[in-house]
Write a protein that holds these residues in place. Structure first.
Motif, PDB file in Angstrom:
ATOM      1  N   UNK A  90       0.822  -1.211   0.000  1.00 25.10           N
ATOM      2  CA  UNK A  90       0.000   0.000   0.000  1.00 25.10           C
ATOM      3  C   UNK A  90       0.849   1.250   0.000  1.00 25.10           C
ATOM      4  N   UNK A  91       1.936   1.258   0.788  1.00 27.28           N
ATOM      5  CA  UNK A  91       2.826   2.418   0.815  1.00 27.28           C
ATOM      6  C   UNK A  91       3.529   2.594  -0.533  1.00 27.28           C
ATOM      7  N   UNK A  92       3.905   1.492  -1.169  1.00 25.79           N
ATOM      8  CA  UNK A  92       4.552   1.578  -2.480  1.00 25.79           C
ATOM      9  C   UNK A  92       3.600   2.212  -3.485  1.00 25.79           C
ATOM     10  N   UNK A  93       2.368   1.755  -3.473  1.00 22.95           N
ATOM     11  CA  UNK A  93       1.383   2.296  -4.414  1.00 22.95           C
ATOM     12  C   UNK A  93       1.101   3.757  -4.108  1.00 22.95           C
ATOM     13  N   UNK A  94       0.981   4.079  -2.847  1.00 28.35           N
ATOM     14  CA  UNK A  94       0.593   5.427  -2.440  1.00 28.35           C
ATOM     15  C   UNK A  94       1.725   6.443  -2.584  1.00 28.35           C
ATOM     16  N   UNK A  95       2.976   6.022  -2.355  1.00 24.45           N
ATOM     17  CA  UNK A  95       4.076   6.976  -2.316  1.00 24.45           C
ATOM     18  C   UNK A  95       5.105   6.747  -3.430  1.00 24.45           C
ATOM     19  N   UNK A  96       5.631   5.550  -3.526  1.00 25.38           N
ATOM     20  CA  UNK A  96       6.777   5.319  -4.405  1.00 25.38           C
ATOM     21  C   UNK A  96       6.447   5.468  -5.890  1.00 25.38           C
ATOM     22  N   UNK A  97       5.333   4.976  -6.329  1.00 20.22           N
ATOM     23  CA  UNK A  97       4.997   5.060  -7.758  1.00 20.22           C
ATOM     24  C   UNK A  97       4.801   6.510  -8.203  1.00 20.22           C
ATOM     25  N   UNK A  98       4.037   7.340  -7.477  1.00 17.53           N
ATOM     26  CA  UNK A  98       3.941   8.745  -7.911  1.00 17.53           C
ATOM     27  C   UNK A  98       5.270   9.476  -7.861  1.00 17.53           C
ATOM     28  N   UNK A  99       6.115   9.171  -6.872  1.00 17.27           N
ATOM     29  CA  UNK A  99       7.428   9.821  -6.799  1.00 17.27           C
ATOM     30  C   UNK A  99       8.282   9.389  -7.987  1.00 17.27           C
ATOM     31  N   UNK A 100       8.272   8.112  -8.336  1.00 13.30           N
ATOM     32  CA  UNK A 100       9.044   7.624  -9.477  1.00 13.30           C
ATOM     33  C   UNK A 100       8.558   8.270 -10.779  1.00 13.30           C
ATOM     34  N   UNK A 101       7.262   8.405 -10.941  1.00  8.97           N
ATOM     35  CA  UNK A 101       6.728   9.059 -12.137  1.00  8.97           C
ATOM     36  C   UNK A 101       7.143  10.524 -12.206  1.00  8.97           C
ATOM     37  N   UNK A 102       7.137  11.205 -11.072  1.00  9.84           N
ATOM     38  CA  UNK A 102       7.550  12.605 -11.024  1.00  9.84           C
ATOM     39  C   UNK A 102       9.024  12.741 -11.398  1.00  9.84           C
ATOM     40  N   UNK A 103       9.873  11.863 -10.883  1.00 11.89           N
ATOM     41  CA  UNK A 103      11.297  11.906 -11.213  1.00 11.89           C
ATOM     42  C   UNK A 103      11.500  11.645 -12.699  1.00 11.89           C
ATOM     43  N   UNK A 104      10.777  10.686 -13.268  1.00 15.25           N
ATOM     44  CA  UNK A 104      10.901  10.393 -14.694  1.00 15.25           C
ATOM     45  C   UNK A 104      10.506  11.604 -15.542  1.00 15.25           C
ATOM     46  N   UNK A 105       9.436  12.265 -15.184  1.00 18.00           N
ATOM     47  CA  UNK A 105       8.993  13.453 -15.923  1.00 18.00           C
ATOM     48  C   UNK A 105      10.031  14.560 -15.812  1.00 18.00           C
ATOM     49  N   UNK A 106      10.596  14.751 -14.621  1.00 14.54           N
ATOM     50  CA  UNK A 106      11.619  15.783 -14.446  1.00 14.54           C
ATOM     51  C   UNK A 106      12.871  15.478 -15.264  1.00 14.54           C
ATOM     52  N   UNK A 107      13.264  14.212 -15.345  1.00 18.42           N
ATOM     53  CA  UNK A 107      14.425  13.850 -16.161  1.00 18.42           C
ATOM     54  C   UNK A 107      14.178  14.110 -17.639  1.00 18.42           C
ATOM     55  N   UNK A 108      12.995  13.815 -18.114  1.00 18.41           N
ATOM     56  CA  UNK A 108      12.677  14.068 -19.523  1.00 18.41           C
ATOM     57  C   UNK A 108      12.699  15.563 -19.811  1.00 18.41           C
ATOM     58  N   UNK A 109      12.108  16.350 -18.933  1.00 22.47           N
ATOM     59  CA  UNK A 109      12.088  17.805 -19.127  1.00 22.47           C
ATOM     60  C   UNK A 109      13.509  18.361 -19.060  1.00 22.47           C
ATOM     61  N   UNK A 110      14.317  17.874 -18.119  1.00 25.53           N
ATOM     62  CA  UNK A 110      15.693  18.350 -17.999  1.00 25.53           C
ATOM     63  C   UNK A 110      16.507  17.991 -19.229  1.00 25.53           C
ATOM     64  N   UNK A 111      16.237  16.840 -19.832  1.00 28.77           N
ATOM     65  CA  UNK A 111      17.000  16.447 -21.021  1.00 28.77           C
ATOM     66  C   UNK A 111      16.718  17.370 -22.207  1.00 28.77           C
ATOM     67  N   UNK A 112      15.539  17.945 -22.268  1.00 26.18           N
ATOM     68  CA  UNK A 112      15.240  18.887 -23.343  1.00 26.18           C
ATOM     69  C   UNK A 112      16.064  20.162 -23.212  1.00 26.18           C
ATOM     70  N   UNK A 113      16.322  20.584 -21.971  1.00 26.35           N
ATOM     71  CA  UNK A 113      17.039  21.836 -21.762  1.00 26.35           C
ATOM     72  C   UNK A 113      18.550  21.667 -21.769  1.00 26.35           C
ATOM     73  N   UNK A 114      19.048  20.442 -21.616  1.00 29.92           N
ATOM     74  CA  UNK A 114      20.490  20.234 -21.590  1.00 29.92           C
ATOM     75  C   UNK A 114      20.987  19.486 -22.809  1.00 29.92           C
ATOM     76  N   UNK A 115      20.207  19.434 -23.856  1.00 30.65           N
ATOM     77  CA  UNK A 115      20.579  18.696 -25.061  1.00 30.65           C
ATOM     78  C   UNK A 115      21.786  19.348 -25.722  1.00 30.65           C
ATOM     79  N   UNK A 116      22.738  18.513 -26.139  1.00 29.12           N
ATOM     80  CA  UNK A 116      23.938  19.014 -26.798  1.00 29.12           C
ATOM     81  C   UNK A 116      23.742  19.199 -28.294  1.00 29.12           C
TER      82      UNK A 116
END
Length: 129
Positions: free
Chosen positions: A35-61
């Protein structure tokens, strides 16, 4: 043991010796590890993935070139017996440093070394760079 008290039109089951003094307390929610994994870890992992994708757009070589690259004028030459890259560099670009011309010949023709064989066809840079 529990007893059943009938009061008015509604019946309420109370443990022995307890009176009904107010509304019943809501049961407390207990989460399991899953229950804690579903409630906390999955949304946090999705947020980190979205932030990495957005950051890659701004740091593209990769960026488009603003100006065209410098083109090298070349001539196609068939190597004669006994010729070297140094001799070809001195013959076709006499005003340039032969070391730079030999390096450019190796790069243009994707040669593994500076040795050439008779009959081999090469692109030789001519003129000033």
């Amino acid at each position: 043991m529990s007893t059943l008290h009938i009061a008015g039109s509604a019946s309420v089951l109370h443990p022995e010796g307890r009176e009904n003094n107010g509304p019943a307390a809501a049961p407390r929610l207990h989460l399991t590890r899953r229950g804690w994994v579903v409630l906390v870890a999955i949304p946090v992992a999705l947020l980190v993935a979205v932030l990495l994708v957005v950051a890659s757009f701004f740091t593209s070589q990769a960026q488009a070139a603003t100006a065209g690259g410098d083109l090298t004028d070349t001539v196609r030459v068939s190597v004669a017996s006994g010729e070297t890259l140094w001799a070809l560099a001195a013959e076709y670009a006499p005003e340039r440093d032969p070391r730079a011309v030999v390096e450019e010949i190796v790069e243009l023709n994707v040669l593994g070394s500076s040795t050439v064989q008779a009959g081999q066809s090469l692109h030789i840079p001519v003129g000033n760079p």
